[in-house]
Design an enzyme around this catalytic site. Sequence first.
Site, mmCIF file in Angstrom:
data_model
loop_
_atom_site.group_PDB
_atom_site.id
_atom_site.type_symbol
_atom_site.label_atom_id
_atom_site.label_comp_id
_atom_site.label_asym_id
_atom_site.label_seq_id
_atom_site.Cartn_x
_atom_site.Cartn_y
_atom_site.Cartn_z
ATOM 1 N N GLY A 122 48.735 35.931 38.019
ATOM 2 C CA GLY A 122 47.648 35.271 38.742
ATOM 3 C C GLY A 122 46.497 36.217 39.074
ATOM 4 N N GLY A 146 50.740 36.136 48.156
ATOM 5 C CA GLY A 146 50.606 35.051 49.130
ATOM 6 C C GLY A 146 51.371 33.828 48.653
ATOM 7 N N ILE A 147 51.769 32.998 49.600
ATOM 8 C CA ILE A 147 52.494 31.769 49.253
ATOM 9 C C ILE A 147 51.910 30.587 50.039
ATOM 10 C CG2 ILE A 147 54.680 32.904 48.672
ATOM 11 C CD1 ILE A 147 55.715 32.048 51.491
ATOM 12 N N THR A 148 52.219 29.396 49.553
ATOM 13 C CA THR A 148 51.895 28.176 50.309
ATOM 14 C C THR A 148 53.178 27.378 50.506
ATOM 15 O OG1 THR A 148 51.423 27.033 48.229
ATOM 16 C CG2 THR A 148 49.527 27.916 49.405
ATOM 17 N N GLY A 194 47.221 19.764 55.705
ATOM 18 C CA GLY A 194 48.507 20.149 55.116
ATOM 19 C C GLY A 194 48.693 21.654 55.000
ATOM 20 N N GLN A 195 47.740 22.433 55.523
ATOM 21 C CA GLN A 195 47.855 23.884 55.345
ATOM 22 C C GLN A 195 47.675 24.648 56.660
ATOM 23 O OE1 GLN A 195 45.211 24.774 51.805
ATOM 24 N NE2 GLN A 195 47.212 25.251 50.923
ATOM 25 N N TYR A 229 49.179 28.149 56.216
ATOM 26 C CA TYR A 229 48.397 28.953 55.259
ATOM 27 C C TYR A 229 47.025 29.313 55.840
ATOM 28 C CZ TYR A 229 46.271 30.152 50.711
ATOM 29 O OH TYR A 229 45.647 30.794 49.659
ATOM 30 N N LYS A 245 45.393 33.000 56.660
ATOM 31 C CA LYS A 245 44.210 33.492 55.945
ATOM 32 C C LYS A 245 43.067 33.789 56.919
ATOM 33 C CE LYS A 245 46.058 33.536 51.873
ATOM 34 N NZ LYS A 245 46.300 34.824 51.210
ATOM 35 N N GLY A 268 37.802 30.948 46.342
ATOM 36 C CA GLY A 268 37.854 29.483 46.438
ATOM 37 C C GLY A 268 39.047 29.006 45.629
#
Length: 276
Positions: A29, A109-111, A168-169, A172, A176, A215
């Site tokens: 990634g 990083g994870i979600t 929903g985040q 996260y 951030k 983004g």
Amino acid sequence: MTITAPLAPTTVGQSLQDRVALVTGGTRGIGAAISRSLVGAGATVAAAYAGNTIRARDFLDECRSEFGTENERVTAHQSDVGSADHCRRLVADVVERHGRIDILVNNAGITIDRTAARMTDDDWQQVLDVNLSGPFYLAQAALGRMVERGSGRIVMISSVIGETGNIGQANYAATKSGLFGLTKTLAREAAFQLAKSGRQDPYGPGVTVNAVTPGFIATDMLEHIPAKVLDRIVGQVPLGRLGRPEEVARLVRFLADDASAYITGQVWGVNGGLDM
Ligand SMILES: NC(=O)c1ccc[n+]([C@@H]2O[C@H](COP(=O)([O-])OP(=O)(O)OC[C@H]3O[C@@H](n4cnc5c(N)ncnc54)[C@H](OP(=O)(O)O)[C@@H]3O)[C@@H](O)[C@H]2O)c1
């Protein structure tokens, strides 16, 4: 009072030759693009990953054929950045293997997405551990070494979601945004410690800490977003497309340069104009 400053000692493209960089999540990634970009600029790169060993091996092979890297100029390190002990061990391993650490890119990083109403304690904690606590423990372990040498770069990979929030985040977005406060505090502490150490060269590379906010970038992380939702997201991006990992890596490479010495404590967007 005369105001004079010597010319910058280096220009972008010349100064990563003897540098050692640790890039977390550095084998796929955005992280893989960052690792490649730093290797391409002459740095030695330690790319850390969580558990995808096959991908890590492929990444090393790709680097070997792309850059002809030998003598361990690119190494892969399995480590869970969600654990304070692993973070400390990872920095120690990199120093043992490569002799120093000049650049830390906190990219892993994870979600775990769910509305706040449905979010479990575990969903909250896991994302906090990996996305926010990990960068803190790694920076804590690396910063003292950078101050001792009188030079260093820390780059936090945050997200546009830290600036805008997103349904929903909650976990996260909180991590951030948390990286902004961490970045600015460490930037101030690094400058303070360096001045106190007596090793400060006002026109040298110094120790800087910055954050980058991508983004929506085309990587595995977007895979779980339904196509319809992704189309809607792209429709909101003024430049009308997803970003490429290399477009984030370009900025990290710029910040990592010795010549970027007067840039610290800043948040840099790479988001096609999504947030302006
Ligand atoms: N893609 C986007 O649109 C986007 C947008 C804004 C910000 N970002 C941020 O950019 C960073 C990279 O995102 P990406 O899209 O490249 O992610 P990705 O493709 O999902 O890759 C994540 C990387 O992080 C590593 N990782 C995950 N958990 C870890 C852990 N506990 N310990 C150590 N490493 C761990 C993974 O290792 P393995 O390979 O071993 O699984 C992998 O290398 C993340 O911080 C993300 O929040 C991404």
